[in-house]
Design an enzyme around this catalytic site. Structure first.
Site, PDB file in Angstrom:
ATOM      1  CG  HIS A 121      42.329  43.951  37.562  1.00 17.71           C
ATOM      2  ND1 HIS A 121      43.705  44.096  37.538  1.00 17.71           N
ATOM      3  CD2 HIS A 121      42.105  42.642  37.864  1.00 17.71           C
ATOM      4  CE1 HIS A 121      44.274  42.940  37.805  1.00 17.71           C
ATOM      5  NE2 HIS A 121      43.333  42.030  38.013  1.00 17.71           N
ATOM      6  CG  ASP A 159      40.764  39.174  40.497  1.00 20.16           C
ATOM      7  OD1 ASP A 159      41.207  39.847  39.555  1.00 20.16           O
ATOM      8  OD2 ASP A 159      41.490  38.555  41.308  1.00 20.16           O
ATOM      9  CG  HIS A 165      44.659  42.973  42.346  1.00 19.80           C
ATOM     10  ND1 HIS A 165      43.296  42.832  42.526  1.00 19.80           N
ATOM     11  CD2 HIS A 165      45.010  42.017  41.453  1.00 19.80           C
ATOM     12  CE1 HIS A 165      42.849  41.832  41.777  1.00 19.80           C
ATOM     13  NE2 HIS A 165      43.855  41.329  41.107  1.00 19.80           N
ATOM     14  NE  ARG A 220      54.970  39.502  40.609  1.00 29.39           N
ATOM     15  CZ  ARG A 220      53.688  39.168  40.614  1.00 29.39           C
ATOM     16  NH1 ARG A 220      53.037  39.078  39.460  1.00 29.39           N
ATOM     17  NH2 ARG A 220      53.065  38.920  41.759  1.00 29.39           N
TER      18      ARG A 220
END
Length: 330
Positions: A200, A202, A257, A267
């Site tokens: 996607h 941002d 990204h 993570r």
């Protein structure tokens, strides 16, 4: 032959996988904010990649560590306890489901608004809120510093022509803490990677990302390849968002990204999304336009774009509906 259990099949039934991308991207622009050439380096990175790393940012590592510890305490709670803080509407705790349009990832998260006061969330302690507010203040200052550097280098008017949008008391910014739990079952998926958060861009003006020392973040290059970003827990990664791409009339690139999950390591990432007030018109800045240059985008308000963006799938070309040329529309 390893047989994947029915439970594993159910866990992954709606979560996408992808072939591993072995390319480690060693050319990520690194910008020292104390470097006299920082202005030039930032603008070049925004044009070429829409993505760069900043060091000597002035944010205390102790405050980052405290917030990360509090976040992990929350994510380590029993699932039924965490779910008392959700589902996100749009803020609060979410698990696997990303947005209302069917996107799913191997992720759980907390999503906060930065301007609507403190949410009542059962698992969030007073100390957690204190660390969130401290971190948000630091991220807003860092984002504004970068935007002011950009404005100065581009010579597009007052130094705060961009940063004022984030400092406005009605700024529609938000803050997200993502947790990608380890996934041992990955070793049974025929060497494929599990997508923690799908690809996607941002929609906001600028995003600041910080994660622990676990890899997973990938960016999409102009040549059509996905590359892995080496983790660096002491630095911040900055993304150009869709709105900044429009404000610069396409000079800057909103970077696509995604995040892949790990088989062994947890993570955690913290992302500040700097957005303008809902009523702010998003259109190329007149001060950046050269004589005779035409706008690539139809004018819209941030409310218009936000409403449109959150009706789409993650991977959709959200700006396509607002481009004057239809050649890029999906």
């Amino acid at each position: 032959m390893v047989v994947v259990s029915q439970q594993v099949d159910e866990n992954f039934a709606h979560t996408k996988t992808c072939k591993p991308a072995s390319n480690i991207f060693t050319e990520i622009p690194e910008v020292d904010l104390l470097d006299p050439d920082a202005k030039t380096l930032i603008v070049e990175a925004c044009k070429e990649f829409g993505f760069f790393k900043v060091i000597n940012h002035g944010v205390l590592m102790e405050s980052i560590a405290r917030l990360e510890d509090e976040a992990m305490k929350f994510f380590n709670l029993p699932q039924q306890e965490k779910e008392k803080s959700g589902p996100p509407n749009p803020f609060g705790y979410g698990d696997k489901k990303i947005g209302p349009n069917g996107d799913v990832g191997w992720v759980e998260y907390l999503l906060f608004s930065t301007n609507s006061g403190k949410l009542v969330l059962p698992g969030i302690s007073e100390s957690f809120w204190s660390f969130v507010n401290e971190y948000l203040s630091a991220m807003r200052n860092l984002a504004c510093e970068v935007l002011e550097i950009i404005a100065e280098e581009l010579k597009i008017g007052p130094r705060d022509i961009l940063s004022r949008l984030l400092r406005d008391e009605k700024s529609d910014s938000c803050f997200r803490i993502n947790h990608y739990p380890p996934c041992p079952e990955l070793q049974h998926l025929s060497c494929r990677n599990l997508i923690g958060f799908g690809d996607h861009t941002d929609p906001q003006i600028i995003s600041i990302i910080r994660s622990n020392n676990t890899s997973g973040l990938q960016i999409y290059l102009k040549d059509g390849t996905w590359v892995s970003v080496p983790p660096d827990h002491s630095s911040f990664f900055i993304n150009v968002g869709d709105s900044l791409q429009v404000l610069t009339n396409g000079r800057f690139r909103s970077v696509r990204h995604r995040v892949l999950s790990s088989s062994l390591n947890s993570r955690i990432s913290m992302i500040f999304f700097g957005g303008p007030p809902l009523t702010e018109k998003v259109t190329p800045l007149s001060s950046i336009m050269e004589q005779g240059e035409e706008s690539l985008y139809n004018e819209f308000t941030w409310h218009d774009y936000k409403k449109s963006a959150y009706k789409t799938k993650l991977s959709d070309n959200r700006l396509g509906l607002f481009e004057k040329s239809s050649t890029h529309n999906k």
